[in-house]
Scaffold this motif. Sequence first.
Motif, PDB file in Angstrom:
ATOM      1  N   CYS A  96       0.855  -1.188   0.000  1.00 55.78           N
ATOM      2  CA  CYS A  96       0.000   0.000   0.000  1.00 55.78           C
ATOM      3  C   CYS A  96       0.888   1.235   0.000  1.00 55.78           C
ATOM      4  CB  CYS A  96      -0.909   0.005   1.235  1.00 55.78           C
ATOM      5  SG  CYS A  96      -1.919   1.492   1.419  1.00 55.78           S
ATOM      6  N   LEU A  97       0.643   2.143  -0.935  1.00 52.00           N
ATOM      7  CA  LEU A  97       1.409   3.384  -0.949  1.00 52.00           C
ATOM      8  C   LEU A  97       0.519   4.539  -1.371  1.00 52.00           C
ATOM      9  CD1 LEU A  97       3.806   3.477  -4.043  1.00 52.00           C
ATOM     10  CD2 LEU A  97       2.012   1.786  -3.775  1.00 52.00           C
ATOM     11  N   LEU A 126      -3.141   1.697  -4.292  1.00 49.36           N
ATOM     12  CA  LEU A 126      -2.666   3.063  -4.495  1.00 49.36           C
ATOM     13  C   LEU A 126      -3.755   4.040  -4.059  1.00 49.36           C
ATOM     14  CD1 LEU A 126      -1.701   1.436  -7.535  1.00 49.36           C
ATOM     15  CD2 LEU A 126      -0.018   3.180  -7.021  1.00 49.36           C
ATOM     16  N   ASP A 127      -3.382   4.948  -3.169  1.00 45.81           N
ATOM     17  CA  ASP A 127      -4.331   5.889  -2.593  1.00 45.81           C
ATOM     18  C   ASP A 127      -3.659   7.256  -2.511  1.00 45.81           C
ATOM     19  OD1 ASP A 127      -6.752   6.664  -1.273  1.00 45.81           O
ATOM     20  OD2 ASP A 127      -5.791   6.429   0.678  1.00 45.81           O
ATOM     21  N   LEU A 131      -2.091   8.462  -6.133  1.00 42.01           N
ATOM     22  CA  LEU A 131      -3.044   8.743  -7.204  1.00 42.01           C
ATOM     23  C   LEU A 131      -2.715  10.056  -7.897  1.00 42.01           C
ATOM     24  CD1 LEU A 131      -6.352   7.683  -5.407  1.00 42.01           C
ATOM     25  CD2 LEU A 131      -4.971   6.333  -6.998  1.00 42.01           C
ATOM     26  N   THR A 132      -2.302  11.050  -7.126  1.00 36.38           N
ATOM     27  CA  THR A 132      -1.906  12.325  -7.720  1.00 36.38           C
ATOM     28  C   THR A 132      -0.686  12.140  -8.618  1.00 36.38           C
ATOM     29  OG1 THR A 132      -2.816  13.567  -5.866  1.00 36.38           O
ATOM     30  CG2 THR A 132      -1.155  14.682  -7.206  1.00 36.38           C
ATOM     31  N   LEU A 133       0.282  11.355  -8.172  1.00 38.41           N
ATOM     32  CA  LEU A 133       1.464  11.093  -8.990  1.00 38.41           C
ATOM     33  C   LEU A 133       1.090  10.348 -10.273  1.00 38.41           C
ATOM     34  CD1 LEU A 133       3.903  10.154  -6.121  1.00 38.41           C
ATOM     35  CD2 LEU A 133       4.092  12.160  -7.604  1.00 38.41           C
ATOM     36  N   LEU A 134       0.170   9.410 -10.184  1.00 35.05           N
ATOM     37  CA  LEU A 134      -0.307   8.717 -11.385  1.00 35.05           C
ATOM     38  C   LEU A 134      -0.961   9.688 -12.352  1.00 35.05           C
ATOM     39  CD1 LEU A 134      -1.953   5.486  -9.920  1.00 35.05           C
ATOM     40  CD2 LEU A 134       0.076   5.570 -11.372  1.00 35.05           C
ATOM     41  N   CYS A 148      -3.630  -4.112  -9.362  1.00 32.05           N
ATOM     42  CA  CYS A 148      -3.654  -2.811  -8.694  1.00 32.05           C
ATOM     43  C   CYS A 148      -5.079  -2.472  -8.269  1.00 32.05           C
ATOM     44  CB  CYS A 148      -3.152  -1.703  -9.620  1.00 32.05           C
ATOM     45  SG  CYS A 148      -1.416  -1.812 -10.056  1.00 32.05           S
ATOM     46  N   ILE A 149      -5.193  -1.815  -7.116  1.00 35.52           N
ATOM     47  CA  ILE A 149      -6.471  -1.284  -6.643  1.00 35.52           C
ATOM     48  C   ILE A 149      -6.263   0.201  -6.384  1.00 35.52           C
ATOM     49  CG2 ILE A 149      -8.294  -1.427  -4.910  1.00 35.52           C
ATOM     50  CD1 ILE A 149      -7.225  -4.255  -4.213  1.00 35.52           C
ATOM     51  N   LEU A 150      -7.032   1.040  -7.071  1.00 35.15           N
ATOM     52  CA  LEU A 150      -6.971   2.491  -6.904  1.00 35.15           C
ATOM     53  C   LEU A 150      -8.187   2.925  -6.098  1.00 35.15           C
ATOM     54  CD1 LEU A 150      -5.135   1.844  -9.367  1.00 35.15           C
ATOM     55  CD2 LEU A 150      -5.839   4.024 -10.349  1.00 35.15           C
ATOM     56  N   THR A 151      -7.986   3.797  -5.100  1.00 35.04           N
ATOM     57  CA  THR A 151      -9.077   4.168  -4.188  1.00 35.04           C
ATOM     58  C   THR A 151      -9.279   5.683  -4.163  1.00 35.04           C
ATOM     59  OG1 THR A 151      -7.539   4.147  -2.315  1.00 35.04           O
ATOM     60  CG2 THR A 151      -8.744   2.121  -2.753  1.00 35.04           C
TER      61      THR A 151
END
Length: 285
Positions: A96-97, A126-127, A131-134, A148-151
């Motif tokens: 988790c990052l 990824l939270d 998410l901002t970096l993505l 991957c799980i994006l929240t």
Amino acid sequence: MVPDPALITALRKSQAAHKYSHGHALILAGGVGRGGAARLAARGALRMGAGLVTVACPPAALQENAARLDAIMLRPLRDGAALGAMLDDPRLTALCLGPGLGLGAREAVLVEAALQPRPARETVILDADALTLLAQSPDLRALLHPSCILTPHEGEFARLCPDLAAGLRDATTSDARAAIVTQAAQDLGAVVLLKGPLTVIAAPDGAVATSAARGDRAAPWLATAGSGDVLAGFITGLAARGVAPMQAAIWGAYLHLEAALDFGPGLIAEDLPERLPKIFRRLGV
């Protein structure tokens, strides 16, 4: 809402098992003064039953985190190469990052390292800052994969998927929101959990589910700092225990809401993991 019987089975622990039977979750923390979000996520993962949970942070933040962690382990993390070496451990089952991570060049390299293909690929949650970096880097987005799980909340979703943001703002029905999040999951190639009073979870294969905090299941007190970090931790704990990404997101959202409803008004984020033992007993785990 009737819980999925498979959730109860997944949460139970065999008498013959040991800690590594239930996975090892790694949570990345930010620098000095920014570790609280990661510690909340780590506590959530540990309460969810992950066999081991480790927080990795910049060396300068070790002392701060050591003062706040006991059962949760702690490791220094300097850069992307060091993270890659950690992730070579096949016993690591979830990463988790994002919570409190930071938005600098070092953190972008950490996200890149987290998304690199490996023979035994762990689930990556990824939270927040991740998410901002993505959203800022097409190259990082291109590394996303079905494990991957994006929240995101709605603001993060708008940055990640600007072409879908207007449709989401205009969506007036559950079906319309579900269709938009499903499109996002397919575009990104990852599971997407859109947080809100109507949480929508979608997978790249078109599977979709919702968790509605409305009516007699409304929990407005979830609008408090850190509750999303705990949700990321709940999902990480389930993933560490071997639950598939889509199901980990669905069950994490369900248990997050159950914990909030069990506590009631006055909730702060720290309370959420501490409600899980009672909920597990009620479920018959």
